[in-house]
Design an enzyme around this catalytic site. Structure first.
Site, mmCIF file in Angstrom:
data_model
loop_
_atom_site.group_PDB
_atom_site.id
_atom_site.type_symbol
_atom_site.label_atom_id
_atom_site.label_comp_id
_atom_site.label_asym_id
_atom_site.label_seq_id
_atom_site.Cartn_x
_atom_site.Cartn_y
_atom_site.Cartn_z
ATOM 1 C CG ASP A 169 -2.212 -0.859 0.839
ATOM 2 O OD1 ASP A 169 -2.602 -0.889 -0.347
ATOM 3 O OD2 ASP A 169 -2.750 -1.497 1.750
ATOM 4 C CG ASP A 229 -8.008 -3.414 -2.237
ATOM 5 O OD1 ASP A 229 -8.405 -4.415 -2.855
ATOM 6 O OD2 ASP A 229 -8.353 -3.159 -1.082
ATOM 7 N N GLY A 286 -9.661 -16.918 -7.179
ATOM 8 C CA GLY A 286 -10.048 -15.720 -6.441
ATOM 9 C C GLY A 286 -10.623 -16.083 -5.086
ATOM 10 N NE ARG A 300 -12.719 0.072 1.247
ATOM 11 C CZ ARG A 300 -13.355 -0.472 2.282
ATOM 12 N NH1 ARG A 300 -14.634 -0.253 2.495
ATOM 13 N NH2 ARG A 300 -12.721 -1.270 3.121
ATOM 14 C CB SER A 436 -12.887 -5.182 7.929
ATOM 15 O OG SER A 436 -11.840 -4.860 7.064
ATOM 16 C CB SER A 439 -19.195 -12.716 6.414
ATOM 17 O OG SER A 439 -18.322 -13.542 5.668
#
Ligand code: GLY
Length: 475
Positions: A169, A229, A286, A300, A436, A439
């Protein structure tokens, strides 16, 4: 295993560069209210006032990735998100001191009803008129500049000492902080720090598979993957090539983008959050990290795909990148609720009781406004109309002061979520973001659910800025 290499991405009936798809038209044909230029300026004024109010809290510290009960904790410069807050300060600085803006504001504010002295107003007395920031532009510009430069020094320290930089990042961190500082002020130390950050990102390039490894130790089993991202990290590399003359950075960016475009976008235009490669460089599969489950549609990630694909096109204008932009956008639009702000995963709909992610809407609005530059006029106008609709909705329903900057129609008078116009120091701009959410099927740690998010605030300001002036991008 699916044969990714032979997948066709093109709808053969569609020309690249043509956004004339049914969802985009439907959205516009419903004639939703769009934010006007004047309303966007007023919204930006109010955002800038909140940034000003927050400066004392986050000049010597960074702002946490998301708020806790509506207030951002201060944090050390160790998170992937720390670049967004200095980005907001630079946008605030540009807003109060750019010549373009002053011209616009002079026009707009010629007949403004200034109820209070501007000093009182910027100090947070919310009953002041939105136009009063102009009168004290230079004074506040210096405060913004000084705070952003102080934060820039902390980014120099972070990269020189390699503090929490073993991930991809670097673009999110260094583009809105140090690249912005360099572009706006010519500060050499900021430029050098951003080049070091680009060098750091380059260490994560995996030749086998041609991608930047997102997280974890390089090459360790279970970590051989990139995430969608990352498209937003790559403008740092294009900038590094441009500023140093060294083509290696942009070559690696191009190779990563090719990989990402091939595997991260599903046939229907939806996206995988993370994508694993085999160690021999062949595609594996994926998976999600922050989405609901592997085959769902993390909002997002989809938004990063929309904005990231059009930014990829800016630096390398291949028609297929615009085509991917259109398809990712079309999918995104097809899953939006009535107010154009998605649930945190687009697998959910209105009866789900799940929270929204407002930051995704702000990111997509930026992508649409960037796309205007590359599309035929009619299509560019549609993108702008859609972005204005999204920004109207965000301003009206997702800020606490929305009603103050929208025209005073009966419908608008009572807008703004709570009717409480006094946002405290430490509050953000855009309500109802989701960082975030855990789940049963994903691997993230739950944080920042239905809160302000640092990037949501940043991209909301960037989108408003793009509407109010001819903005020179940090990305
Ligand atoms: N880049 C991580 C996120 O969007 O939450």
């Amino acid at each position: 295993m699916e044969d990714f290499s032979s997948r066709s991405f093109g709808n053969k009936n569609k020309k690249a560069g043509n956004v004339n798809n049914s969802n985009l038209n439907d959205c516009i044909l419903t004639n939703r209210r769009q934010i006007s230029d004047q309303e966007a300026l007023s919204a930006l004024d109010l955002a800038v006032k909140q940034v000003k109010k927050n400066l004392p809290l986050y000049t010597d510290h960074c702002q946490n990735h998301s708020s806790v009960n509506g207030i951002y904790p201060a944090c050390d410069n160790v998170q992937w998100t720390c670049g967004f807050w200095p980005g907001e300060i630079w946008l605030a600085w540009e807003h109060v001191c750019s010549a373009d803006n002053l011209d616009i504001n002079n026009q707009r504010r010629a007949g403004a009803d200034k109820k209070k002295d501007s000093d009182e107003c910027i100090a947070g007395q919310e009953e002041c008129s939105a136009g009063s920031l102009f009168a004290c532009a230079s004074e506040y510009a210096e405060e913004f500049r000084a705070a952003a430069m102080k934060l820039s020094e902390s980014f120099e320290y972070r990269i020189e000492n390699k503090i929490e930089v073993d991930h991809h990042d670097m673009g999110f961190l260094y583009t809105p902080s140090c690249v912005a500082a360099w572009k706006l002020t010519g500060d050499e130390k900021a430029r050098n720090a951003a080049i070091l950050a680009a060098d750091q990102l380059m260490t994560r390039f995996q030749e086998k598979g041609e991608f930047f490894q997102a997280w974890g130790k390089l090459g360790e089993p279970g970590t051989y993957r990139y995430i969608i991202d990352c498209l937003m990290n790559l403008p740092l590399l294009y900038w590094a090539s441009e500023t140093t003359g060294d083509p290696r950075y942009q070559e690696a960016a191009r190779r990563h983008i090719t990989t990402c475009m091939r595997y991260s976008f599903r046939a229907d235009g939806s996206t995988y959050h993370t994508f694993f490669m085999n160690q021999d460089g062949t595609p594996s599969h994926g998976e999600t990290c922050q989405g609901y489950k592997d085959d769902s549609f993390w909002a997002r990630g989809q938004a990063w795909g929309v904005y990231g694909s059009v930014l990829s096109y800016r630096y390398d204008p291949k028609p297929e990148y615009l085509e991917i932009f259109h398809r990712a956008l079309e999918f995104y639009l097809s899953r939006l609720p009535e107010d154009l702000v998605p649930y945190w995963d687009m697998v959910f709909s209105d009866d789900s009781g799940e929270p929204r992610d407002s930051s995704s809407a702000a990111i997509v609005a930026c992508g649409l406004l960037e796309a205007r530059r590359y599309l035929p006029q009619k299509e560019a106008d549609k993108c702008e109309a859609l972005a204005r609709q999204m920004l109207y909705s965000l301003t009206k329903k997702y800020t606490i002061w929305g009603g103050r900057c929208l025209s005073e129609t009966d419908d608008d008078k009572n807008c703004g979520e709570s009717g409480n116009l006094a946002s405290p120091p430490g509050a953000g701009l855009l309500l109802h973001g989701t960082y975030s959410k855990k789940s049963p099927y994903n691997t993230c740690t739950e944080e920042g659910v239905d809160e302000y998010t640092s990037w949501g605030d940043y991209f909301y300001m960037e989108a408003l800025t793009r509407l109010t002036r001819d903005w020179k991008s940090y990305w």
